[in-house]
Design a protein around this motif. Structure first.
Motif, PDB file in Angstrom:
ATOM      1  N   ARG A  32     -32.851  26.008 -22.499  1.00 46.27           N
ATOM      2  CA  ARG A  32     -32.735  24.805 -21.669  1.00 46.27           C
ATOM      3  C   ARG A  32     -32.526  23.608 -22.586  1.00 46.27           C
ATOM      4  O   ARG A  32     -33.328  23.387 -23.516  1.00 46.27           O
ATOM      5  CB  ARG A  32     -33.990  24.611 -20.840  1.00 46.27           C
TER       6      ARG A  32
ATOM      7  N   TYR B 129     -31.692  19.461 -22.416  1.00 45.17           N
ATOM      8  CA  TYR B 129     -31.532  18.235 -21.617  1.00 45.17           C
ATOM      9  C   TYR B 129     -31.526  17.040 -22.538  1.00 45.17           C
ATOM     10  O   TYR B 129     -32.505  16.835 -23.239  1.00 45.17           O
ATOM     11  CB  TYR B 129     -32.683  18.108 -20.610  1.00 45.17           C
TER      12      TYR B 129
ATOM     13  N   ARG C  31     -34.133  11.722 -13.682  1.00 45.15           N
ATOM     14  CA  ARG C  31     -33.854  12.823 -12.753  1.00 45.15           C
ATOM     15  C   ARG C  31     -34.479  14.073 -13.361  1.00 45.15           C
ATOM     16  O   ARG C  31     -34.258  14.361 -14.539  1.00 45.15           O
ATOM     17  CB  ARG C  31     -32.335  12.982 -12.609  1.00 45.15           C
ATOM     18  N   ASN C  32     -35.301  14.758 -12.593  1.00 43.00           N
ATOM     19  CA  ASN C  32     -35.922  15.957 -13.170  1.00 43.00           C
ATOM     20  C   ASN C  32     -35.114  17.203 -12.811  1.00 43.00           C
ATOM     21  O   ASN C  32     -34.129  17.130 -12.068  1.00 43.00           O
ATOM     22  CB  ASN C  32     -37.413  16.070 -12.793  1.00 43.00           C
ATOM     23  N   SER C  33     -35.519  18.328 -13.379  1.00 42.66           N
ATOM     24  CA  SER C  33     -34.718  19.536 -13.228  1.00 42.66           C
ATOM     25  C   SER C  33     -34.723  20.048 -11.784  1.00 42.66           C
ATOM     26  O   SER C  33     -33.954  20.935 -11.435  1.00 42.66           O
ATOM     27  CB  SER C  33     -35.196  20.608 -14.212  1.00 42.66           C
ATOM     28  N   LYS C  34     -35.608  19.454 -10.934  1.00 46.28           N
ATOM     29  CA  LYS C  34     -35.593  19.818  -9.513  1.00 46.28           C
ATOM     30  C   LYS C  34     -34.669  18.906  -8.700  1.00 46.28           C
ATOM     31  O   LYS C  34     -34.531  19.080  -7.493  1.00 46.28           O
ATOM     32  CB  LYS C  34     -37.009  19.749  -8.946  1.00 46.28           C
ATOM     33  N   GLY C  35     -34.092  17.880  -9.363  1.00 44.13           N
ATOM     34  CA  GLY C  35     -33.196  16.970  -8.667  1.00 44.13           C
ATOM     35  C   GLY C  35     -33.874  15.729  -8.095  1.00 44.13           C
ATOM     36  O   GLY C  35     -33.215  14.884  -7.497  1.00 44.13           O
TER      37      GLY C  35
ATOM     38  N   HIS D 158     -27.293  15.142 -14.324  1.00 41.95           N
ATOM     39  CA  HIS D 158     -28.125  14.891 -15.486  1.00 41.95           C
ATOM     40  C   HIS D 158     -29.581  15.267 -15.259  1.00 41.95           C
ATOM     41  O   HIS D 158     -30.111  15.086 -14.165  1.00 41.95           O
ATOM     42  CB  HIS D 158     -28.030  13.396 -15.822  1.00 41.95           C
ATOM     43  N   THR D 159     -30.234  15.758 -16.300  1.00 38.86           N
ATOM     44  CA  THR D 159     -31.688  15.953 -16.286  1.00 38.86           C
ATOM     45  C   THR D 159     -32.265  15.160 -17.447  1.00 38.86           C
ATOM     46  O   THR D 159     -31.809  15.302 -18.581  1.00 38.86           O
ATOM     47  CB  THR D 159     -32.042  17.435 -16.425  1.00 38.86           C
TER      48      THR D 159
ATOM     49  N   ALA E 257     -39.330  14.352 -16.669  1.00 31.34           N
ATOM     50  CA  ALA E 257     -38.036  14.779 -16.136  1.00 31.34           C
ATOM     51  C   ALA E 257     -37.571  16.086 -16.773  1.00 31.34           C
ATOM     52  O   ALA E 257     -37.222  17.035 -16.071  1.00 31.34           O
ATOM     53  CB  ALA E 257     -37.001  13.674 -16.338  1.00 31.34           C
ATOM     54  N   ILE E 258     -37.573  16.157 -18.093  1.00 31.04           N
ATOM     55  CA  ILE E 258     -37.022  17.358 -18.741  1.00 31.04           C
ATOM     56  C   ILE E 258     -37.936  18.575 -18.562  1.00 31.04           C
ATOM     57  O   ILE E 258     -37.474  19.706 -18.594  1.00 31.04           O
ATOM     58  CB  ILE E 258     -36.686  17.133 -20.245  1.00 31.04           C
TER      59      ILE E 258
ATOM     60  N   GLY F 226     -39.507  19.186 -15.814  1.00 32.85           N
ATOM     61  CA  GLY F 226     -39.541  19.549 -14.395  1.00 32.85           C
ATOM     62  C   GLY F 226     -40.856  19.186 -13.734  1.00 32.85           C
ATOM     63  O   GLY F 226     -41.229  19.766 -12.712  1.00 32.85           O
TER      64      GLY F 226
END
Lengths: 384, 384
Positions: free
Chosen positions: A93, A95, A195-199, A248-249, A295-296, A298
């Motif tokens: 992963r 980001y 913005r986190n990995s869940k959107g 983006h995350t 954010a990164i 999640g």
């Protein structure tokens, strides 16, 4: 994945001041960090769990580093993207994503991205080489004045020049570049979006860069910007759209112009914590550094609103001073209400080198601006 | 002395969570730190410039450590004072002073100090040995009930016992101790005072410890305390008087009781950043850790007021869990407004061990208290 334990390893490419401030929050959450930087004296050397000295543009160095960690982020964009792409293919992963970094690393690509995604930006022409601009001028497909920008590594004012006559073109490197229309603007603004990995997404308030009246240099970053609420809302919506367009995350700092007729044009973005968000350490419910981590990883995003008004003043090396740094009149500024200096820990000063910053917070932003002016007039970054 | 350069070395005795949080601010100011702690896994291991593994109660270890640094502070009181006295005689600046540490290390001496300086404290009798209490009871010079407190190393609840009958005395160590009157009180309060080497002073707002209704354990530290302004003012004045009486430099956390009839009695002090001030990282203009640095370095003191209301919840190991720690439901609490977890980085949990804390900030302290209750009900510190 349980981040709050020593099993998980977060890799950070770059060990400068942004990384250093990020490490305050990895320490707070007890997240195990591994940092790579070319300098053995990197500010992140202290505060990380493991330090690797290595060239961020070297494929093998970046690839090998990525193999040591569970998740990778950056504090500087100029890293070897090929290595990141290989790591991503192998399941790591990363980001911001390598694709986003590839777009951002090239200013021409970045501008085309905005066009493709219907994000307002100043009109421009792309050139494979600076020398092709002469032909375009002769054909009258572009006109003076315009802004020349090198496509690559043109951050922090380097690689940017206002061109008013043929003679201004002399001495420019013959590289891939853009020629951008000069649009009269009344404000330079920035919005940080997380913005986190869940959107999930949040935006920080719009900040304003106040320039020195004669020297073309940002003197103050002011939060909130002293602009109309409808302009602020427009800027935030464009920033959200930009973050979504990149898929983006993490944090995305979106730098923008407010034109004379109140249009918002995206200038460029940084996919990481940014100078325009330093005020957040003292002023926001959630600092930009903690927010980037949330954010990164999640995690749920934190409140991006401000507790109090915040202003940031960069501490840059004074002209005519090169050598071992001394911060003069620190005592005087620390007497002032709501003043917090941040010293990045670089041993040597050079003219205009970013050596630190000072945050001024106050419930009344006008009062904060007044104190910021005094800070600016008092503090001096000089050599012994 | 220019602190903001690498020439100056700040020594810190103790490398636990208080030191760890102090290091966020030494990093912010780029102050070179040298930390000594007996544990090779001390939370301060990361974040300091130099780490020395050593026994804090050992004369030679403390003396040799002191010789390496320009100024010495502590994050735990149980250090070898004889070594500090020798270092002080040889010219080293030590804050808190060895004399203050000597007084504070012995609860009987500390209580006598308050009597000598006309600082209100609960009445007590001093005994060279616990066994002498029996004689005093037979002579009726003391009565049940009373609070037995070991004179030495009786911090954090250990070495304290409520004595209602002769049988409660059984099993107590036969050591120097005090028997203190049990005074009914309605609140346990604390005030942190900062005093710099120039004699400037500031006080933080009064905080309130809210106890669990049945278990006799602090659940919440609430800032500001929900008490009448005149009581708060009295508490702050007594705290200032206490700091002056010690001739103290640095932070002094003064723990107090508010009696049923609104008297303020000093219980004990800590000459360093304190659990009751952790809320200040998020809520205050100047965190207690930055303030401690400002005070011991003789810098101007910062604003000790709050930006917003703050509540702290200690994260302690759950009963029945010993071993590698896991923090359950961290995601859930991080969704709540104004919630910041601090994880100290101790690998193993034990029942009641302090593993971290959570700060909840909100403009409305009642709302913060509501969220704090949810945090307390949600988060669990357990073993794998």
């Amino acid at each position: 994945m349980n981040y709050f334990s020593s099993d998980f390893k977060l890799g950070i490419l770059g060990g400068g001041q942004l990384g250093k401030m990020l490490l305050y929050d990895t320490r707070k959450f007890d997240i195990h960090t591994v940092v790579m930087d070319p300098s053995e004296d990197a500010p992140c050397r202290i505060g990380c769990n493991e330090f690797v000295q290595g060239d961020l543009m070297d494929f093998d160095a970046v690839y090998d580093f990525g193999k040591k960690v569970d998740l990778l982020t950056i504090e500087i964009e100029n890293v070897n993207v090929e290595a990141l792409e290989k790591l991503e293919k192998e399941g790591l992963r990363i980001y911001p994503s390598p694709a986003t970094l590839r777009t951002i690393q090239n200013k021409a690509k970045q501008k085309l991205f905005y066009i493709d995604h219907d994000i307002p930006t100043a009109p421009f022409r792309r050139f494979a080489y600076t020398s092709e601009i002469h032909t375009a001028l002769r054909n009258e497909s572009i006109d003076f004045p315009f802004v020349w920008k090198s496509a690559r590594f043109g951050y922090d004012g380097r690689g940017v020049k206002v061109i008013r006559t043929y003679s201004d073109l002399e001495g420019l490197p013959d590289v891939e570049c853009i020629a951008e229309d000069m649009i009269p603007f009344k404000n330079e603004l920035a919005v940080i979006v997380a913005r986190n990995s869940k959107g999930d997404m949040v935006t920080y308030p719009v900040v304003e860069m106040e320039f020195h009246p004669s020297a073309n240099q940002v003197e103050y970053v002011i939060c909130p910007a002293r602009i109309a609420p409808e302009v602020a809302e427009k800027a935030q919506l464009i920033a959200l759209k930009t973050s979504r367009a990149y898929g983006h995350t993490g944090l995305l700092a979106v730098e923008m112009f407010q034109t004379e007729d109140d249009r918002i044009l995206v200038n460029e973005v940084a996919p990481r914590p940014h100078n325009s968000g330093h005020y957040s350490i003292e002023a926001s419910y959630t600092s930009q550094f903690e927010q980037h981590l949330r954010a990164i990883l999640g995690l749920p995003l934190g409140n991006a609103e401000s507790k109090v008004g915040g202003i940031m003043v960069n501490l840059t090396g004074e002209e005519g001073h090169t050598g071992k740094v001394v911060y003069e009149n620190m005592d005087t500024i620390m007497k002032m209400d709501g003043v917090t200096p941040h010293i990045y820990g670089k041993k040597e000063t050079r003219p205009f080198r970013k050596m630190g910053h000072v945050t001024i917070v106050h419930k009344d932003i006008a009062k904060a601006r007044e104190i910021a002016g005094k800070v600016k007039d008092t503090i001096r970054v000089v050599s012994v």
